[in-house]
Design an enzyme around this catalytic site. Structure first.
Site, PDB file in Angstrom:
ATOM      1  N   HIS A 163     -10.231   3.490  -1.498  1.00 55.10           N
ATOM      2  CA  HIS A 163     -10.433   2.988  -0.138  1.00 55.10           C
ATOM      3  C   HIS A 163     -11.279   1.729  -0.235  1.00 55.10           C
ATOM      4  O   HIS A 163     -12.391   1.651   0.277  1.00 55.10           O
ATOM      5  CB  HIS A 163     -11.099   4.050   0.730  1.00 55.10           C
ATOM      6  CG  HIS A 163     -10.400   4.248   2.032  1.00 55.10           C
ATOM      7  ND1 HIS A 163     -10.991   4.061   3.249  1.00 55.10           N
ATOM      8  CD2 HIS A 163      -9.115   4.589   2.308  1.00 55.10           C
ATOM      9  CE1 HIS A 163     -10.128   4.298   4.219  1.00 55.10           C
ATOM     10  NE2 HIS A 163      -8.983   4.622   3.675  1.00 55.10           N
ATOM     11  N   HIS A 180       0.824  -1.210   0.000  1.00 50.19           N
ATOM     12  CA  HIS A 180       0.000   0.000   0.000  1.00 50.19           C
ATOM     13  C   HIS A 180       0.859   1.261   0.000  1.00 50.19           C
ATOM     14  O   HIS A 180       0.531   2.241  -0.666  1.00 50.19           O
ATOM     15  CB  HIS A 180      -0.909  -0.010   1.235  1.00 50.19           C
ATOM     16  CG  HIS A 180      -1.869   1.131   1.305  1.00 50.19           C
ATOM     17  ND1 HIS A 180      -3.085   1.114   0.668  1.00 50.19           N
ATOM     18  CD2 HIS A 180      -1.792   2.337   1.916  1.00 50.19           C
ATOM     19  CE1 HIS A 180      -3.716   2.249   0.896  1.00 50.19           C
ATOM     20  NE2 HIS A 180      -2.956   3.014   1.656  1.00 50.19           N
TER      21      HIS A 180
END
Length: 996
Positions: free
Chosen positions: A320, A247
């Site tokens: 997200h 990430h």
């Protein structure tokens, strides 16, 4: 003492929330519920007098016109079952926080440390239900057990006094503010266990690199000087894990890839990011030369371009996905308020001017069985929509552009793209606004919300596929009100030159923000014990990596800290000094002045070698439908207009405020009734000027089933043609790429990893080729690479997806072009040629096919045509323009017609065709999704001038706008092949999602 204040609606007042819940119970769970009433509960853990409780219940918590309050007595009555739902300990309770502030205001005193307000909701159900039915209602609809807890009470035990409605006790945390050493001198299997059990998402190779570092005798000596042993602390291991996570580190995009094409030709690619993304921008900027308007790309929280001599434009789009899969509302709310902080934390700080959102879901009408842990797609749909709505609307930022894509492969993980643009003066306090720096001695300051357990392991959790064991602690809930207060304060602090550097406290929390800031000056020294906490007892490593929201990290000069803190206090914003930036070369973390982490900046950020991947491309063939010659395609058009990827999303869009701040010019909907779909958004960031910002996007994951190269080229072209259609300038334009991919790393769980890596390579090659060809510099982007669900049995992977966002300028917003037909007699033009390119089309999807003839983009011809069209716009020759995308010409004609409330008569004989004559059929001309085409209407008096401007390009006059409110299309042989009343077409388009 804990008091309960229960707020219920008066009996004669309609309970809209309860009615919605009743409908959803019947729709989703098929249980016979005759009514649902709701009660809001405030559990107040504080020493309050009876008079204070009466005052609180009478004013801030209750609307006396429609509600009644009950203090320490149950409000519930007349029900069969009661379900009370409240947050789990450690989960952000925004309503509770607001209620606490209201109580402090009313009583005139602050609640003490450890006192608080906690909220819950009671659902009073009536119906022929069993206890098992109610449990299913509670867990399947009312309560997200990841972040909430519930209790069921039936009326018999309640009325006899055996059971009272459950109070949701105050949030507490186990006191364990200790640091643990981790012994890495263990076997490979044990190393992997440490990674897995700690949710570190580190591979064996990465664990061994860390193991080798701590075994170095020089390192051991250095650590001994600061009081550490040769074993890493949990703080250090967690910091390394988040910094090295997919990430944060983008390991796949930084990997060295051995790529083999379909002909066996091999190529070594050293970093997709550097080769294709940075490479494309470098090439474009060189082509622009002195006209280069890129100010800051790939080195800050968002990209920055020059808007004019006085202002700069900032833009960032984030995803997200993983949190939204677990908690749709909280995950999506965090997504939008989180991306708000990116442009705000870019350069010296930007005023936020608009939001965008693009969602990818499985159908909300999904009827197949779902694996454990997966929420129903409709629940995800509604939670995500509401979360982004609350985050954007409550922040006072207009949401101006977006779309929703449906594909059942998004049942494993939804995609939630949220974007925010900012606007900042070109210079602030005499320096370029995109420039910022940190000096050794600057103070580390955190502002905004407090730190809690929410968001712990968010970065590492998002770096793996979703599974039954995904951690509850990764879920966050944002608070837009706290964030708005913080951003208002920081804009004033910016203008007073009270800080040197600002950045977002996002993924990885302080570990990420301060760790990255420390690279600017060469080190930091931070004491975690000084950090303000939501509740006591967090371990130091939790404080360091928590992604609790509404926080920014800053570098403040010591001589300005008093003024900075005074301003924060005046504006009701918490600001705390946590330490000092240094030039020591170390990421130095303390807890109560004892060292708990001491890592070299170089090792923290550069200690991980590139991943090695292999990609092997192969051309796969999909079944093709058998061609069927028909004499009437009206039903096919009606079905297309009702398909989820084409139908109106107005029921969602209208929930978002696109008017706040007063600058919107082209809204999400336009036309005679303001319900036609706009191709892009236009707004004026400076209300004293007519200069406008244009924003659009392209996304077409279905083409990935054929070739990701063409998926990417079509996404770029779709974003560009929507931008061009409304009048966007090709001389000041920028792009953002957001990759969402299924796991491309070859493994037992991903046996086709080499093919998926090859798909990723091909998409990046197209990104380079078409951005260079179109002269679009890439200024920002993001990748999310593990969008799979796997529970050990079932694996659901998303289709490879890229959102390509386009932002730029229109010199005069008054020249904006809308998509609706304007007046009878206007001439209808189709710009561009149509080919037999139904592969991946919505028309084929209706028949259950993918096909193979994916649309191909000719950038050279398209750009020339776009430039000519833009000249026509500048000369005022265009009445309307609508880009062709999903559903092809037929859908575009219908939308143009019913948006304007006028008919259209078109002859397919006049449509220019590219290809062999036998492929030229009515079906192909109506439904092909060939790229780079625009449907334009022109007033008859402008015909000659328009055609002169467009000369040398592919375009043709194909029909006229009519007074008769019908869409009539004659086929190649001259017979009518499509005829539909506008009201019927519009109803087909509007009805599918009207009630959602």
């Amino acid at each position: 003492m804990t008091h309960r204040i229960e707020i219920s609606l008066k009996e004669q007042v309609r309970d809209a929330r309860g009615e919605r819940i009743r409908r959803e119970i019947e729709h989703f769970l098929h249980f016979p519920v005759s009514s649902v009433r709701t009660i809001d509960v405030y559990s107040i853990d504080a020493e309050l007098s009876g008079a204070e409780l009466e005052t609180i219940a009478a004013d801030p918590l209750c609307d006396r016109i429609i509600q009644t309050s009950h203090i320490d007595t149950p409000a519930a009555k007349d029900f069969d079952y009661l379900v009370e739902v409240g947050f789990r300990p450690g989960v952000t309770d925004n309503v509770g926080r607001t209620a606490r502030e209201a109580i402090e205001y009313v009583t005139g005193r602050r609640l003490l440390e450890g006192e608080g307000v906690y909220t819950s909701v009671q659902y009073l159900l009536k119906g022929d239900l069993t206890p098992d039915d109610v449990e299913k209602i509670a867990t399947g609809l009312l309560c997200n057990t990841l972040i909430q807890r519930y209790r069921v009470v039936d009326f018999r035990s309640f009325s006899s006094g055996v059971s009272q409605p459950p109070g949701i006790p105050k949030v507490t945390a186990e006191t364990r503010a200790t640091v643990t050493e981790i012994n890495l001198n263990v076997s490979d299997d044990a190393l992997l266990s440490i990674s897995k059990e700690g949710v570190l998402a580190l591979t064996l190779e990465e664990m061994k690199i860390i193991q080798e570092y701590f075994q170095d005798s020089t390192v051991a000596e250095e650590r001994k000087r600061v009081g550490l042993s040769s074993n890493p602390t949990d703080v250090e291991l967690e910091a390394l894990a988040q910094t090295w996570s997919e990430h944060c580190k983008h390991k796949i995009f930084a990997a060295t890839i051995d790529y083999c094409d379909e002909n066996g030709n091999r190529e070594e690619i050293r970093s997709l990011f550097k080769t294709f993304i940075q490479g494309a921008t470098k090439h474009v900027r060189e082509q622009l030369g002195e006209r280069d308007y890129c100010l800051s790309v790939f080195k800050d929280n968002a990209g920055v371009i020059k808007f004019n001599d006085d202002y700069s434009l900032v833009y960032k789009v984030e995803t997200h996905n993983s949190p939204s899969a677990l908690d749709p509302y909280g995950g999506a709310l965090t997504g939008i308020v989180g991306v708000n902080r990116d442009p705000f934390g870019t350069g010296k700080g930007a005023k936020l001017i608009f939001n965008t959102d693009v969602f990818c879901f499985a159908t909300p009408f999904y009827e197949k069985a779902l694996p454990a842990r997966l929420l129903h797609p409709r629940r995800i749909f509604e939670g995500v929509v509401e979360g982004v709505e609350h985050g954007g609307n409550k922040s006072g930022i207009p949401t101006v552009n977006g779309s929703i894509v449906f594909d059942d492969r998004f049942a494993g993980k939804p995609l939630v793209f949220c974007g925010t643009a900012g606007f900042m003066p070109a210079t602030i306090n005499g320096e370029p606004s995109h420039f910022k720096t940190i000096y050794p001695g600057d103070l580390i300051v955190m502002t905004g919300g407090r730190i809690g357990k929410d968001g712990i392991h968010g970065a590492t959790f998002s770096s793996e596929e979703l599974s039954e064991s995904s951690p509850v602690s990764a879920v966050q809930i944002g608070d837009p009100i706290t964030q708005k207060r913080m951003t208002d304060f920081l804009i004033i602090a910016r203008d007073r030159n009270l800080y040197n550097f600002i950045t977002d406290n996002g993924a990885g929390g302080l570990s990420s923000s301060v760790g990255e800031m420390a690279t600017e000056c060469g080190g930091c020294k931070l004491d975690l014990a000084k950090a303000p906490l939501k509740y006591s007892g967090l371990a130091p490593w939790e404080i360091l990596i928590s992604e609790a929201q509404e926080r920014m990290s800053l570098a403040v000069p010591p001589e300005k800290i008093d003024e900075f803190l005074a301003l924060a206090q005046k504006m009701g914003v918490e600001a705390t000094v946590l330490g000092t930036f240094t030039d020591s070369g170390f990421f130095h973390i303390l807890y109560n002045e004892a060292t708990v982490a001491y890592l070299p900046i170089d090792f923290l950020h550069e200690g991980l070698p590139p991943m090695q991947l292999r990609g092997v491309w192969e051309i796969k063939k999909n079944p093709e439908p058998k061609p069927v010659v028909k004499s009437d395609y009206t039903d096919e058009l009606m079905k297309l207009l009702s398909s989820l990827n084409i139908c109106s999303k107005e029921s969602v869009v209208r929930r978002y405020d696109h008017e706040v701040q007063g600058g919107s010019v082209l809204k999400p909907f336009t036309g005679i009734d303001n319900d036609g779909p706009s191709d892009a958004a236009v707004l004026r960031p400076d209300l004293d000027s007519f200069e406008g910002v244009v924003v659009s996007h392209g996304i077409c994951p279905r083409y990935s089933d054929i070739d990701t190269y063409h998926m990417m080229s079509n996404a770029i072209d779709e974003g560009l043609r929507g931008y061009v259609a409304v009048g966007g300038s090709l001389d000041l334009i920028a792009g953002l790429d957001n990759f969402c991919w299924c796991d491309p790393v070859q493994s037992e769980k991903t046996p086709d990893g080499e093919y998926k890596t090859a798909q990723l390579v091909r998409a990046n090659k197209a990104l380079y080729d078409y951005c260079v060809a179109y002269n679009i510099p890439l200024i920002s982007g993001k990748d999310s690479m593990k969008n799979d669900f796997f529970d050990g049995v079932t694996k659901i992977s998303i289709p490879p997806t890229v959102l390509f966002s386009v932002i730029g300028k229109i010199d005069d917003a008054r020249k904006t072009v809308t998509m609706d037909a304007k007046r009878p007699g206007d001439i209808v033009y189709l710009l561009g040629k149509t080919a037999f390119e139904l592969g991946g089309s919505e028309f084929y999807a209706l028949q259950g096919f993918v096909g193979n003839r994916v649309p191909r983009v000719d950038a050279v011809k398209s750009l020339k045509r776009y430039r000519a069209y833009h000249e026509a716009v500048q000369k005022g020759l265009v009445a309307s323009c609508h880009d062709l995308s999903d559903g092809g010409l037929a859908v575009t004609m219908a939308e143009t017609a019913f948006a304007g409330g006028l008919g259209m008569a078109v002859e397919l004989q006049r449509v220019l065709f590219a290809g062999v004559p036998c492929d030229r059929t009515d079906e192909v001309l109506l439904f092909s999704e060939s790229a780079s085409r625009l449907l334009v209407t022109v007033h008859p008096e402008h015909r000659e001038m328009f055609e002169n401007v467009m000369s040398g390009n592919c375009f043709s006059s194909i029909g006229k706008i009519t007074e008769e409110t019908m869409l009539t299309v004659t086929g190649i042989d001259g017979s009518v092949v499509l005829r539909g009343a506008l009201d019927d077409l519009k109803e087909a388009w509007q009805s599918p999602l009207r009630e959602l």
